[in-house]
Design a protein around this motif. Structure first.
Motif, short mmCIF file in Angstrom:
data_model
loop_
_atom_site.label_atom_id
_atom_site.label_comp_id
_atom_site.label_asym_id
_atom_site.label_seq_id
_atom_site.Cartn_x
_atom_site.Cartn_y
_atom_site.Cartn_z
N LYS A 82 -31.82 -39.12 -16.07
CA LYS A 82 -30.73 -38.21 -15.44
C LYS A 82 -30.42 -37.32 -16.79
O LYS A 82 -30.30 -38.09 -17.98
CB LYS A 82 -29.72 -38.69 -14.86
CG LYS A 82 -28.80 -39.44 -15.46
CD LYS A 82 -27.44 -39.95 -14.64
CE LYS A 82 -26.70 -40.77 -15.48
NZ LYS A 82 -25.80 -40.21 -16.23
N TYR A 84 -27.36 -35.47 -16.40
CA TYR A 84 -26.04 -35.25 -15.98
C TYR A 84 -25.42 -36.21 -15.72
O TYR A 84 -25.81 -37.16 -15.45
CB TYR A 84 -26.08 -34.10 -14.82
CG TYR A 84 -26.71 -32.80 -15.30
CD1 TYR A 84 -26.17 -31.78 -15.94
CD2 TYR A 84 -28.03 -32.67 -14.85
CE1 TYR A 84 -26.70 -30.62 -16.19
CE2 TYR A 84 -28.72 -31.40 -15.07
CZ TYR A 84 -28.13 -30.48 -15.97
OH TYR A 84 -28.74 -29.38 -16.30
N ASP A 86 -24.04 -36.99 -12.91
CA ASP A 86 -24.50 -37.01 -11.69
C ASP A 86 -25.70 -37.37 -11.33
O ASP A 86 -26.65 -36.69 -11.85
CB ASP A 86 -24.06 -35.61 -10.85
CG ASP A 86 -24.63 -35.80 -9.30
OD1 ASP A 86 -24.84 -36.65 -8.99
OD2 ASP A 86 -24.04 -34.90 -8.74
N THR A 89 -28.14 -35.08 -9.49
CA THR A 89 -28.43 -33.63 -10.02
C THR A 89 -29.81 -33.76 -10.91
O THR A 89 -29.66 -34.30 -11.94
CB THR A 89 -27.31 -32.96 -10.62
OG1 THR A 89 -26.23 -33.10 -9.86
CG2 THR A 89 -27.54 -31.83 -11.26
N ARG A 122 -20.45 -38.89 -5.46
CA ARG A 122 -21.44 -37.81 -4.81
C ARG A 122 -22.10 -38.48 -3.47
O ARG A 122 -22.24 -37.92 -2.63
CB ARG A 122 -22.29 -37.40 -5.99
CG ARG A 122 -23.47 -36.63 -5.41
CD ARG A 122 -23.28 -35.07 -5.37
NE ARG A 122 -24.18 -34.37 -4.87
CZ ARG A 122 -25.36 -34.08 -5.56
NH1 ARG A 122 -25.21 -33.94 -6.79
NH2 ARG A 122 -26.33 -33.24 -4.95
#
Length: 189
Positions: A82, A84, A86, A89, A122
């Motif tokens: 990743k 980010y 999150d 995302t 999330r």
């Protein structure tokens, strides 16, 4: 985890347990040991395991990017990279969870206040049942707007947040490592 909705397949999601992150976290050996236990029990039951690694802060394959000593993904386990906070995302995490027919996530790892909290929040907003492993996440001290918090204070606050998380028709829990149970995955799952 028998109190959760029937028929949901569970996955273990491990966030940011990288050397460059763990250098600044409290209780790294205890958290690594607890995650090793979760991984072992997940493997024993065939529970899918997702290893999430940050590539925004660390170059792939560099020493800080590597997982903490004692944590080694197997070839059949999922690797999510990743850019980010999150984990959903810009990654294939959600698509992979759908493909595996996963509806419940057991989440542990590093940076309680940033990446772990963002991923778990999330996941909840996306409709997953979520268990945050209260003694298997860690972070370091932070200062913001003149206020300093220890890593332990941040962990306690993160746990308090997830202890009261509520969405309609979903199950959320905050469990210790020894309370987490993985159900054996069957062919029908």
């Amino acid at each position: 985890m028998d109190e959760h909705r029937e028929g949901l397949k569970t996955a273990l999601v491990i966030i940011n347990m990288q050397q460059g992150v763990m250098d600044y976290c409290v209780h790294p050996k205890k958290v690594v040991s607890r995650i090793q236990d979760l991984v072992s029990r997940a493997r024993d039951t065939g529970t899918p395991i997702y290893w999430v690694q940050d590539e925004r802060e660390f170059e792939r394959h560099s020493t800080p990017w590597r997982l903490a000593a004692g944590l080694e993904p197997q070839d059949d386990e999922h690797r999510i990279f990743k850019s980010y906070r999150d984990a959903f995302t810009g990654t294939g995490l959600h698509a992979s969870l759908i493909a595996e027919d996963v509806g419940r996530l057991v989440i542990c790892g590093a940076q309680s206040d940033y990446c772990l909290r963002t991923a778990a929040g999330r996941a909840a907003a996306m409709g997953y049942d979520v268990t945050v492993v209260r003694d298997a996440h860690t972070t370091g001290a932070e200062t913001f707007e003149g206020q300093s918090l220890t890593g332990d204070q941040i962990i306690a606050h993160t746990n308090a947040y997830f202890a009261t998380l509520d969405y309609p028709n979903q199950d959320f829990s905050l469990m210790r490592t020894d309370e987490v149970a993985f159900r054996p995955v069957t062919v029908d799952d």
